[in-house]
Design a protein around this motif. Structure first.
Motif, mmCIF file in Angstrom:
data_model
loop_
_atom_site.group_PDB
_atom_site.id
_atom_site.type_symbol
_atom_site.label_atom_id
_atom_site.label_comp_id
_atom_site.label_asym_id
_atom_site.label_seq_id
_atom_site.Cartn_x
_atom_site.Cartn_y
_atom_site.Cartn_z
ATOM 1 N N LEU A 1 20.896 -12.112 -28.609
ATOM 2 C CA LEU A 1 21.895 -11.084 -28.914
ATOM 3 C C LEU A 1 21.470 -10.242 -30.115
ATOM 4 C CD1 LEU A 1 25.176 -13.142 -28.419
ATOM 5 C CD2 LEU A 1 24.302 -11.331 -26.944
ATOM 6 N N THR A 2 20.250 -10.456 -30.557
ATOM 7 C CA THR A 2 19.755 -9.727 -31.720
ATOM 8 C C THR A 2 19.658 -8.241 -31.408
ATOM 9 O OG1 THR A 2 18.446 -11.646 -32.352
ATOM 10 C CG2 THR A 2 17.890 -9.542 -33.398
ATOM 11 N N GLU B 1 17.814 0.966 -22.627
ATOM 12 C CA GLU B 1 19.171 0.976 -22.085
ATOM 13 C C GLU B 1 19.784 -0.404 -22.284
ATOM 14 O OE1 GLU B 1 20.764 3.520 -20.968
ATOM 15 O OE2 GLU B 1 19.134 4.986 -20.823
ATOM 16 N N PHE B 2 20.893 -0.430 -23.033
ATOM 17 C CA PHE B 2 21.549 -1.698 -23.348
ATOM 18 C C PHE B 2 22.694 -1.920 -22.358
ATOM 19 C CE2 PHE B 2 19.836 0.243 -27.210
ATOM 20 C CZ PHE B 2 18.913 -0.715 -27.572
ATOM 21 N N ALA B 3 22.349 -2.389 -21.177
ATOM 22 C CA ALA B 3 23.320 -2.518 -20.091
ATOM 23 C C ALA B 3 24.433 -3.484 -20.448
ATOM 24 C CB ALA B 3 22.605 -2.990 -18.821
ATOM 25 N N ASP B 4 25.672 -3.061 -20.145
ATOM 26 C CA ASP B 4 26.863 -3.902 -20.334
ATOM 27 C C ASP B 4 27.009 -4.392 -21.770
ATOM 28 O OD1 ASP B 4 27.779 -3.879 -17.554
ATOM 29 O OD2 ASP B 4 25.990 -5.061 -17.143
ATOM 30 N N PHE B 5 26.609 -3.569 -22.720
ATOM 31 C CA PHE B 5 26.782 -3.896 -24.136
ATOM 32 C C PHE B 5 27.665 -2.815 -24.745
ATOM 33 C CE2 PHE B 5 26.120 -4.680 -28.504
ATOM 34 C CZ PHE B 5 25.598 -5.959 -28.652
ATOM 35 N N GLN C 1 32.427 -6.071 -24.140
ATOM 36 C CA GLN C 1 31.329 -6.601 -23.347
ATOM 37 C C GLN C 1 30.105 -6.728 -24.220
ATOM 38 O OE1 GLN C 1 30.729 -3.822 -20.172
ATOM 39 N NE2 GLN C 1 32.253 -4.764 -18.830
ATOM 40 N N VAL C 2 29.390 -7.849 -24.075
ATOM 41 C CA VAL C 2 28.092 -8.014 -24.722
ATOM 42 C C VAL C 2 27.133 -8.558 -23.685
ATOM 43 C CG1 VAL C 2 29.025 -8.390 -27.051
ATOM 44 C CG2 VAL C 2 28.604 -10.340 -25.539
ATOM 45 N N SER C 3 25.854 -8.358 -23.922
ATOM 46 C CA SER C 3 24.842 -8.846 -22.985
ATOM 47 C C SER C 3 23.639 -9.332 -23.762
ATOM 48 C CB SER C 3 24.437 -7.745 -22.006
ATOM 49 O OG SER C 3 24.015 -6.577 -22.687
ATOM 50 N N PHE C 4 22.945 -10.301 -23.189
ATOM 51 C CA PHE C 4 21.718 -10.799 -23.799
ATOM 52 C C PHE C 4 20.575 -9.820 -23.527
ATOM 53 C CE2 PHE C 4 24.205 -14.689 -23.684
ATOM 54 C CZ PHE C 4 23.830 -15.328 -24.866
ATOM 55 N N SER C 5 19.544 -9.895 -24.369
ATOM 56 C CA SER C 5 18.478 -8.887 -24.345
ATOM 57 C C SER C 5 17.711 -8.837 -23.029
ATOM 58 C CB SER C 5 17.510 -9.119 -25.509
ATOM 59 O OG SER C 5 16.912 -10.405 -25.429
ATOM 60 N N VAL D 1 30.508 -11.746 -21.193
ATOM 61 C CA VAL D 1 29.107 -11.902 -21.593
ATOM 62 C C VAL D 1 28.248 -11.808 -20.323
ATOM 63 C CG1 VAL D 1 27.352 -13.428 -22.550
ATOM 64 C CG2 VAL D 1 29.611 -13.296 -23.628
ATOM 65 N N PHE D 2 27.228 -10.938 -20.382
ATOM 66 C CA PHE D 2 26.349 -10.731 -19.235
ATOM 67 C C PHE D 2 24.953 -11.288 -19.528
ATOM 68 C CE2 PHE D 2 29.639 -7.646 -18.515
ATOM 69 C CZ PHE D 2 29.713 -7.488 -17.136
ATOM 70 N N LEU D 3 24.345 -11.856 -18.500
ATOM 71 C CA LEU D 3 22.949 -12.286 -18.597
ATOM 72 C C LEU D 3 22.310 -12.126 -17.225
ATOM 73 C CD1 LEU D 3 22.660 -15.489 -17.320
ATOM 74 C CD2 LEU D 3 24.170 -15.860 -19.274
ATOM 75 N N GLY D 4 20.983 -12.269 -17.163
ATOM 76 C CA GLY D 4 20.264 -12.055 -15.913
ATOM 77 C C GLY D 4 19.900 -10.587 -15.720
ATOM 78 N N THR D 5 19.295 -10.271 -14.595
ATOM 79 C CA THR D 5 18.856 -8.906 -14.307
ATOM 80 C C THR D 5 20.045 -8.027 -13.938
ATOM 81 O OG1 THR D 5 16.774 -9.795 -13.438
ATOM 82 C CG2 THR D 5 17.278 -7.500 -12.935
#
Length: 211
Positions: free
Chosen positions: A10-11, A49-53, A59-63, A129-133
């Motif tokens: 999440l950095t 592009e910081f998708a779903d952040f 909404q937050v998403s991992f890198s 929280v979103f992760l994956g492609t």
């Protein structure tokens, strides 16, 4: 269940668009009446592009859910300038352009996962929280190859100049776009995510061979 997938972090990352251009040109005087020019140009650009952040929509998403928009163009041009007589001149050009506009995913291919109801650090609000492609970048490629040729001539006839010529162009396009190809899983809470019980799943169908 462990899938060995690295979600990233999440950095915060630099929101920095990069554009680089290379240019090379060669002129060759074959003779006093004929000259050839070769030109090569490369444009290479990326935009993160910081998708779903989004803090506004909670909404937050991992890198490894993020991606970069790519714009890579290689252009080659050859020109022949000829003076056949004092009255008759021609210019022949052939050009080739190769363009890649496929997004570059930060992480390896993996289904998108959306976990609802995650507490914020102060436990005063919940969000996703979103992760994956990212769902629309699971299969998303774009490239074009364009070849162009032209011939132009001019002939001085007294007080008039006759101009003639023609050109032709051929473009090959490769555009693959299959959202949800790896699937999308939505979990109503962190507990349901840990238990492996999504409230909804979706995956695009894979066409049969030959279709």
């Amino acid at each position: 269940k462990s899938y060995g997938y690295d979600v990233g972090s999440l950095t915060a990352s630099q929101n920095l668009s990069v554009q680089k251009t290379w240019l090379a040109k060669l002129d060759w005087n074959i003779s006093s009446d004929h000259r050839v020019a070769f030109t090569y140009r490369r444009n290479d650009g990326t935009t993160p592009e910081f998708a779903d952040f989004s803090t506004s929509s909670r909404q937050v998403s991992f890198s490894n859910h993020w991606f970069e928009e790519q714009r890579l163009t290689d252009s080659y041009t050859a020109q022949l300038f000829s003076h056949w007589t004092s009255a008759f001149h021609t210019e022949a050009t052939i050009a080739y352009t190769n363009y890649h506009g496929s997004p570059i995913n930060n992480g390896p291919a993996f289904p998108e996962v959306d976990i609802n109801g995650v507490d914020n650090v102060t436990h005063t609000a919940k969000g996703d929280v979103f992760l994956g492609t990212e769902r629309f970048r699971q299969i998303n490629t774009l490239s074009t190859k364009t070849t162009n040729g032209s011939l132009v001539g001019d002939y001085a006839l007294g007080s008039h100049t006759l101009v003639f010529g023609g050109d032709a162009e051929k473009t090959a396009v490769n555009d693959d776009y299959v959202p949800y190809a790896f699937g999308s899983y939505v979990f109503s809470s962190p507990a349901n995510w840990q238990a492996g019980t999504p409230v909804s799943t979706f995956q695009a169908a894979v066409p049969a061979a030959g279709f």
